[in-house]
Scaffold this active site. Structure first.
Site, PDB file in Angstrom:
ATOM      1  N   ASP A  37     -13.345   7.749   7.705  1.00 46.07           N
ATOM      2  CA  ASP A  37     -13.547   8.044   9.129  1.00 46.07           C
ATOM      3  C   ASP A  37     -14.466   9.240   9.309  1.00 46.07           C
ATOM      4  O   ASP A  37     -14.471  10.154   8.491  1.00 46.07           O
ATOM      5  CB  ASP A  37     -12.182   8.333   9.796  1.00 46.07           C
ATOM      6  CG  ASP A  37     -11.448   7.041  10.106  1.00 46.07           C
ATOM      7  OD1 ASP A  37     -12.108   6.070  10.534  1.00 46.07           O
ATOM      8  OD2 ASP A  37     -10.216   7.004   9.927  1.00 46.07           O
TER       9      ASP A  37
ATOM     10  N   LYS B  58     -21.707  -6.228   3.473  1.00 45.63           N
ATOM     11  CA  LYS B  58     -20.827  -5.678   2.420  1.00 45.63           C
ATOM     12  C   LYS B  58     -20.531  -6.751   1.368  1.00 45.63           C
ATOM     13  O   LYS B  58     -20.536  -6.478   0.166  1.00 45.63           O
ATOM     14  CB  LYS B  58     -19.506  -5.171   3.026  1.00 45.63           C
ATOM     15  CG  LYS B  58     -19.672  -3.967   3.934  1.00 45.63           C
ATOM     16  CD  LYS B  58     -18.403  -3.114   4.056  1.00 45.63           C
ATOM     17  CE  LYS B  58     -17.342  -3.660   4.932  1.00 45.63           C
ATOM     18  NZ  LYS B  58     -16.344  -2.639   5.302  1.00 45.63           N
TER      19      LYS B  58
ATOM     20  N   GLU C 248       0.842  -1.205   0.000  1.00 40.92           N
ATOM     21  CA  GLU C 248       0.000   0.000   0.000  1.00 40.92           C
ATOM     22  C   GLU C 248       0.871   1.246   0.000  1.00 40.92           C
ATOM     23  O   GLU C 248       1.886   1.301   0.701  1.00 40.92           O
ATOM     24  CB  GLU C 248      -0.904   0.028   1.241  1.00 40.92           C
ATOM     25  CG  GLU C 248      -1.780   1.281   1.288  1.00 40.92           C
ATOM     26  CD  GLU C 248      -2.629   1.387   2.536  1.00 40.92           C
ATOM     27  OE1 GLU C 248      -3.657   0.690   2.602  1.00 40.92           O
ATOM     28  OE2 GLU C 248      -2.270   2.167   3.442  1.00 40.92           O
TER      29      GLU C 248
ATOM     30  N   GLN D 194      -7.532  -4.342   8.723  1.00 43.86           N
ATOM     31  CA  GLN D 194      -6.807  -3.314   9.467  1.00 43.86           C
ATOM     32  C   GLN D 194      -5.508  -3.955   9.988  1.00 43.86           C
ATOM     33  O   GLN D 194      -5.444  -5.182  10.135  1.00 43.86           O
ATOM     34  CB  GLN D 194      -7.701  -2.849  10.637  1.00 43.86           C
ATOM     35  CG  GLN D 194      -7.111  -1.812  11.550  1.00 43.86           C
ATOM     36  CD  GLN D 194      -6.787  -0.527  10.816  1.00 43.86           C
ATOM     37  OE1 GLN D 194      -5.777  -0.477  10.104  1.00 43.86           O
ATOM     38  NE2 GLN D 194      -7.602   0.488  10.993  1.00 43.86           N
TER      39      GLN D 194
HETATM   40  P1  FAD Z   1     -18.041   0.413   7.224  1.00 45.88           P
HETATM   41  O1  FAD Z   1     -17.906  -0.934   6.643  1.00 45.88           O
HETATM   42  O2  FAD Z   1     -19.171   1.253   6.756  1.00 45.88           O
HETATM   43  O3  FAD Z   1     -18.134   0.225   8.813  1.00 45.88           O
HETATM   44  C1  FAD Z   1     -18.028   1.347   9.692  1.00 45.88           C
HETATM   45  C2  FAD Z   1     -18.752   1.035  11.002  1.00 45.88           C
HETATM   46  O4  FAD Z   1     -20.160   1.044  10.778  1.00 45.88           O
HETATM   47  C3  FAD Z   1     -18.441  -0.353  11.577  1.00 45.88           C
HETATM   48  O5  FAD Z   1     -18.461  -0.246  12.965  1.00 45.88           O
HETATM   49  C4  FAD Z   1     -19.596  -1.209  11.069  1.00 45.88           C
HETATM   50  O6  FAD Z   1     -19.826  -2.341  11.900  1.00 45.88           O
HETATM   51  C5  FAD Z   1     -20.729  -0.210  11.147  1.00 45.88           C
HETATM   52  N1  FAD Z   1     -21.821  -0.470  10.194  1.00 45.88           N
HETATM   53  C6  FAD Z   1     -21.700  -0.855   8.895  1.00 45.88           C
HETATM   54  N2  FAD Z   1     -22.920  -0.961   8.330  1.00 45.88           N
HETATM   55  C7  FAD Z   1     -23.826  -0.612   9.294  1.00 45.88           C
HETATM   56  C8  FAD Z   1     -25.244  -0.508   9.321  1.00 45.88           C
HETATM   57  N3  FAD Z   1     -25.991  -0.792   8.253  1.00 45.88           N
HETATM   58  N4  FAD Z   1     -25.837  -0.103  10.493  1.00 45.88           N
HETATM   59  C9  FAD Z   1     -25.096   0.194  11.587  1.00 45.88           C
HETATM   60  N5  FAD Z   1     -23.736   0.104  11.606  1.00 45.88           N
HETATM   61  C10 FAD Z   1     -23.128  -0.285  10.481  1.00 45.88           C
HETATM   62  N6  FAD Z   1      -9.739   5.681   5.164  1.00 45.88           N
HETATM   63  C11 FAD Z   1      -9.542   6.696   4.251  1.00 45.88           C
HETATM   64  O7  FAD Z   1      -9.979   7.843   4.475  1.00 45.88           O
HETATM   65  N7  FAD Z   1      -8.854   6.460   3.075  1.00 45.88           N
HETATM   66  C12 FAD Z   1      -8.367   5.234   2.764  1.00 45.88           C
HETATM   67  O8  FAD Z   1      -7.759   5.056   1.693  1.00 45.88           O
HETATM   68  C13 FAD Z   1      -8.545   4.149   3.691  1.00 45.88           C
HETATM   69  N8  FAD Z   1      -8.067   2.893   3.433  1.00 45.88           N
HETATM   70  C14 FAD Z   1      -8.343   1.862   4.301  1.00 45.88           C
HETATM   71  C15 FAD Z   1      -7.927   0.561   3.980  1.00 45.88           C
HETATM   72  C16 FAD Z   1      -8.209  -0.506   4.829  1.00 45.88           C
HETATM   73  C17 FAD Z   1      -7.756  -1.900   4.475  1.00 45.88           C
HETATM   74  C18 FAD Z   1      -8.931  -0.278   6.044  1.00 45.88           C
HETATM   75  C19 FAD Z   1      -9.242  -1.424   6.962  1.00 45.88           C
HETATM   76  C20 FAD Z   1      -9.334   1.020   6.382  1.00 45.88           C
HETATM   77  C21 FAD Z   1      -9.056   2.093   5.522  1.00 45.88           C
HETATM   78  N9  FAD Z   1      -9.474   3.399   5.814  1.00 45.88           N
HETATM   79  C22 FAD Z   1      -9.261   4.430   4.907  1.00 45.88           C
HETATM   80  C23 FAD Z   1     -10.114   3.705   7.096  1.00 45.88           C
HETATM   81  C24 FAD Z   1     -11.650   3.564   7.032  1.00 45.88           C
HETATM   82  O9  FAD Z   1     -12.202   4.575   6.222  1.00 45.88           O
HETATM   83  C25 FAD Z   1     -12.170   3.663   8.475  1.00 45.88           C
HETATM   84  O10 FAD Z   1     -11.736   2.578   9.234  1.00 45.88           O
HETATM   85  C26 FAD Z   1     -13.657   3.885   8.624  1.00 45.88           C
HETATM   86  O11 FAD Z   1     -13.907   4.269   9.977  1.00 45.88           O
HETATM   87  C27 FAD Z   1     -14.528   2.665   8.341  1.00 45.88           C
HETATM   88  O12 FAD Z   1     -14.533   2.369   6.994  1.00 45.88           O
HETATM   89  P2  FAD Z   1     -15.255   1.013   6.472  1.00 45.88           P
HETATM   90  O13 FAD Z   1     -15.286   1.084   5.023  1.00 45.88           O
HETATM   91  O14 FAD Z   1     -14.671  -0.174   7.123  1.00 45.88           O
HETATM   92  O15 FAD Z   1     -16.754   1.289   7.072  1.00 45.88           O
END
Ligand code: FAD
Length: 290
Positions: free
Chosen positions: A109, A166, A17, A177
């Site tokens: 985030d 998802k 990455e 993570q």
């Molecule tokens: P989600 O899958 O939407 O989950 C977020 C939270 O919401 C979780 O607690 C989940 O359980 C909960 N949730 C999901 N769906 C629902 C629902 N329907 N109802 C209630 N709760 C729900 N950030 C950046 O800004 N840029 C990047 O390039 C980036 N790259 C990343 C790469 C990886 C491999 C990882 C693991 C993270 C990365 N992040 C990045 C950070 C990421 O954006 C954050 O961790 C963010 O807080 C969650 O993103 P997610 O897509 O996992 O969210």
């Protein structure tokens, strides 16, 4: 090439990455670092997306450059939280125009400002909303997952339930993570497989190469630091060269243990450091056949 086809191959893979620059003035140096990393010929490279989308053009420019110039497949990250449908449609069109086939679909985030707002009317509240939109666009879609539970989740069961949503919406692989204790990943894999999630899971490994990174990594990821790792930081943290060597050795050891336990796809968070990526690859040269 679709990344899912790389992940499904019956061989060990290591990918890297990188992240885009935050400013114009840093663009050339970041681009040069990503090119050095691309020359190591990893299985693929991912390029992150700056929070809020401010550097989205750089994400695509770097991903396109790596793919075209070095023939290394790339994965462009995209976040959606608080975005409008128009913005996301525009980003999708730009990704296609750059000739990219793989998208890491993330929520992003929440900022302190967003936390207090009523989010019920937002076009994209969770990553699943973006995944559903991308599903008909012909991309290979990846998503994030959290062996130690996403910080906003009430518990792991809920987190895994949303993870399954998802995958059901079209996410074809998951990247974790960072974690520093492989047992956490093995437990997580057991639980998600039991929950019916069968897509490939790529293990995200962060080599900690200086003591300052430790606090930042914990703050960002909430990761548990095993005593074995803490001892290493205590002992070598004040000696930059020794800390770097020890951090690379720790990450290498984690990867060897993962490979030995049939976790076949590893993603290294390089922090744009070609020397770190190169050293880890050299440490694994016979294992990876490189
Ligand atoms: P989600 O899958 O939407 O989950 C977020 C939270 O919401 C979780 O607690 C989940 O359980 C909960 N949730 C999901 N769906 C629902 C629902 N329907 N109802 C209630 N709760 C729900 N950030 C950046 O800004 N840029 C990047 O390039 C980036 N790259 C990343 C790469 C990886 C491999 C990882 C693991 C993270 C990365 N992040 C990045 C950070 C990421 O954006 C954050 O961790 C963010 O807080 C969650 O993103 P997610 O897509 O996992 O969210």
């Amino acid at each position: 090439m679709k990344i899912i086809d790389i992940l499904k191959q019956d061989t060990l893979s290591m990918s890297f990455e990188v992240f885009p620059p935050k400013t114009d003035s840093a663009f050339d140096s970041v681009k040069a670092a990503t090119e050095e990393i691309a020359q190591l010929k990893p299985a693929f490279m991912s390029v992150t997306y700056g929070a809020g989308g401010g550097t989205s053009a750089y994400t695509l420019e770097i991903a396109r450059n790596i793919k075209e110039r070095y023939g290394v497949e790339t994965l462009a990250h995209l976040t959606c939280v608080s975005s409008t449908r128009e913005t996301v449609r525009q980003r999708i069109a730009e990704i296609k125009a750059a000739g990219l086939e793989n998208v890491m679909a993330l929520r992003g985030d929440l900022t302190a400002e967003m936390e207090g707002k009523d989010r019920s009317g937002w076009a994209y509240r969770y990553a699943v909303d973006l995944i559903a939109e991308l599903a008909d666009e012909g991309f290979c879609i990846g998503g994030g997952c959290y062996p130690e539970v996403h910080p906003e989740s009430a518990n792991q069961k809920e987190d895994i339930r949303h993870l399954k949503e998802k995958v059901d919406a079209g996410c074809q692989f998951l990247t974790t993570q960072m974690f520093f204790d492989n047992n956490l990943l093995y437990n997580f894999l057991y639980k998600i497989r039991e929950a019916g999630i069968t897509v490939p899971v790529v293990a995200g490994i962060m080599p900690i190469t200086n003591a300052n990174q430790v606090a930042r990594a914990i703050q960002l990821s909430g990761s548990h630091m095993p005593q074995r790792f803490k001892s290493l930081v205590d002992k070598f943290g004040s000696d930059p060269a020794a800390m770097k060597q020890a951090g690379i050795a720790y990450a290498t050891d984690q990867i060897i243990d993962l490979f030995a336990n049939n976790v076949t796809n590893i993603h290294v968070y390089t922090m744009n450091k070609p020397d770190v990526a190169r050293q880890i690859q050299q440490n694994l040269s016979d294992i990876l056949g490189k």
